[in-house]
Scaffold this active site. Structure first.
Site, PDB file in Angstrom:
ATOM      1  N   GLU A  78      54.585  48.760  15.941  1.00  0.00           N
ATOM      2  CA  GLU A  78      54.953  48.725  14.526  1.00  0.00           C
ATOM      3  C   GLU A  78      54.375  49.922  13.785  1.00  0.00           C
ATOM      4  OE1 GLU A  78      55.080  43.920  13.658  1.00  0.00           O
ATOM      5  OE2 GLU A  78      53.167  44.968  13.417  1.00  0.00           O
ATOM      6  N   CYS A  79      55.193  50.605  13.012  1.00  0.00           N
ATOM      7  CA  CYS A  79      54.787  51.634  12.066  1.00  0.00           C
ATOM      8  C   CYS A  79      53.911  52.719  12.726  1.00  0.00           C
ATOM      9  CB  CYS A  79      54.085  50.995  10.866  1.00  0.00           C
ATOM     10  SG  CYS A  79      54.108  52.035   9.389  1.00  0.00           S
ATOM     11  N   GLY A  80      52.595  52.659  12.573  1.00  0.00           N
ATOM     12  CA  GLY A  80      51.738  53.622  13.244  1.00  0.00           C
ATOM     13  C   GLY A  80      51.940  53.602  14.747  1.00  0.00           C
TER      14      GLY A  80
ATOM     15  N   LEU B 137      54.795  52.936  16.203  1.00  0.00           N
ATOM     16  CA  LEU B 137      56.036  53.688  16.410  1.00  0.00           C
ATOM     17  C   LEU B 137      55.750  55.184  16.473  1.00  0.00           C
ATOM     18  CD1 LEU B 137      59.470  53.362  14.704  1.00  0.00           C
ATOM     19  CD2 LEU B 137      58.163  55.443  14.334  1.00  0.00           C
TER      20      LEU B 137
ATOM     21  N   SER C 234      59.323  49.892  15.631  1.00  0.00           N
ATOM     22  CA  SER C 234      59.950  49.765  14.322  1.00  0.00           C
ATOM     23  C   SER C 234      58.955  50.097  13.226  1.00  0.00           C
ATOM     24  CB  SER C 234      60.464  48.331  14.130  1.00  0.00           C
ATOM     25  OG  SER C 234      60.865  48.098  12.796  1.00  0.00           O
TER      26      SER C 234
END
Length: 451
Positions: A328-330, A332, A423
């Site tokens: 997730e986020c970081g 990704l 994501s």
């Protein structure tokens, strides 16, 4: 049959963001801890930084309570389960008391108060006002009579005379003023683009200690403990899962943003969580069957992440070999080819053939609800909710990258390669537990290969 306990509980809400509710919350947690109480902390809304700060201070996990992501039953269940064994519960609010998702009350502190039946302490910044603060509190009280707004605290008060003027302003209100906290340059926490800076545990304890000293001097803490008791329905212990599956969880200064409920849910499904550091560890934990890489600040530590070449190559090898990976986020950003920050480009794992770069302005913020596509490796249909907040972007998405999610009016998201899903959306598994089950099913299948 479930049992019911009653414990003191209250929500520390703000009149607006920047009221100082996080510092008041930390000081209150420390003041209660000094009394020998076992305190359970919670955070209203989707923020994952404040719960980490609470946990570092108290030595026990703090949980998010978000009525939009988790639903009414979800927040009730988490509140009851986490409060088990605690002497009292303290919930830190989000933004202003009535601020939530869009124009409605979903996700707001006020909505949570009504669902749980927990009374509210309103923290208001009185730095630039006096008599007007009484009108502010009165307005908050009458705005929604169903919210039990019981107490108020004025913050950043300039002098004893100022405090007296503020007390006089409350004469028309039924809300009890617990006291006023004076203006103090030593009572502050720095902020980054994702919220409050994630300080070290020692720094958090020092800040909380100073805040507790200020609160003990000026606030009637015992009045909160003598307030209405909140019913907590105790649940029985879940049946332990016999077959354990080892899941590697990235956990260090670069990656620390996780909803605690997500980790608990994986454990309830048989996960043995195995923390590892992409900054320090040269190899992954032994005999793992999946990876979970949360958000954080990989841009700050990009050079060190690049230097750990052995681990980067190991993660890519496992992912390309079919190991389930959820990021997730970081996370990704770490799974991309490179990360660009301040004109410097650092190599990442290269599982995905794209580069991410940090921007000066925020790229995205808000709640998200996504629908699964057949390309999702862990769940093929249904919806799940989460939150997105980042300052980075993918510079160019190469053709051929499959999408696992559909977002209304926003196209596809959730990028997949093999059994890897990455994501920008931080999912809350409580909004669709089947996703966690699907992730665990994929991990078990991968772990059973060759056995």
């Amino acid at each position: 049959m479930s049992k019911v306990r009653k414990i003191p509980a209250f929500i520390i809400a703000g009149a607006a963001s920047g009221s100082g509710k996080t510092l008041i919350t930390l000081g209150m947690l420390e003041a209660l801890r000094r009394r020998g109480l076992v305190v359970q902390a919670f955070k209203t809304g989707p923020d994952y930084i404040d719960p980490g700060i609470h946990g570092a201070l108290l030595g026990r996990p703090s949980y998010n309570l978000d009525t939009w992501m988790m639903g009414s039953e979800g927040v009730r269940r988490t509140f009851a389960k986490a409060s088990s064994g605690a002497d009292c519960a303290v919930i830190e609010g989000v933004m202003g008391l009535y601020d939530g998702r869009g124009t409605g009350e979903d996700g707001s502190t006020a909505h949570l108060s009504k669902i749980l039946g927990v009374p509210v302490v309103l923290v208001a910044n009185a730095e630039k006002a006096s008599r007007s603060m009484g009108a502010l509190v009165l307005g908050f009280d009458v705005y929604d009579p169903k919210v039990d707004l019981r107490w108020a605290i004025f913050n950043r008060v300039g002098s004893p005379r100022h405090a007296e003027m503020l007390r006089a302003s409350m004469r028309k209100s039924k809300v009890t003023l617990l006291g006023s906290v004076g203006r103090d340059k030593n009572l502050r926490m720095d902020e980054r683009h994702l919220g409050l800076v994630t300080e070290s545990a020692q720094e958090i304890k020092e800040i909380a200690s100073r805040a507790a000293d200020a609160i003990e001097r000026s606030i009637d803490v015992d009045a909160l403990l003598k307030g209405p008791l909140v019913k907590v329905r105790m649940t029985g212990e879940a049946t332990p899962v016999k077959e354990k599956v080892r899941i590697g969880v990235a956990l260090d200064k670069a990656f620390s943003f996780y909803y605690r409920e997500n980790l608990d849910m994986l454990e309830s499904l048989g996960a043995e969580l195995c923390p590892f550091s992409p900054l320090k560890d040269e190899s992954l934990p032994h005999d793992i069957s999946a990876l979970y890489i949360g958000g954080g600040y990989p841009e700050i530590y990009a050079a060190r992440l690049q230097q750990n070449e052995k681990l980067r190559h190991s993660i890519k090898k496992m992912a390309m070999g079919g190991m389930p990976v959820y990021a997730e986020c970081g996370g990704l950003m770490y799974l991309g080819r490179a990360l660009e920050h301040n004109g410097k480009k650092s190599r990442m794992t290269g599982i995905f053939p794209f580069t991410t770069r940090l921007l000066a302005r925020r790229k995205a913020l808000g709640y998200r609800e996504v629908s699964f596509t057949s390309g999702c490796p862990f769940l093929k249909k249904g919806k799940i909710r989460g939150h997105e907040f980042h300052y980075s972007e993918i510079t160019r998405m190469p053709d051929g990258i499959k999408r696992a999610y559909r977002e209304k009016d926003a196209g596809g998201e959730g990028f997949t390669v093999k059994n890897t899903l990455a994501s920008y959306v931080h999912l809350h598994f409580a909004s669709n537990p089947a996703f966690a089950s699907g992730f665990m099913k994929a991990a078990k299948k991968y772990g059973s290969r060759g056995k």
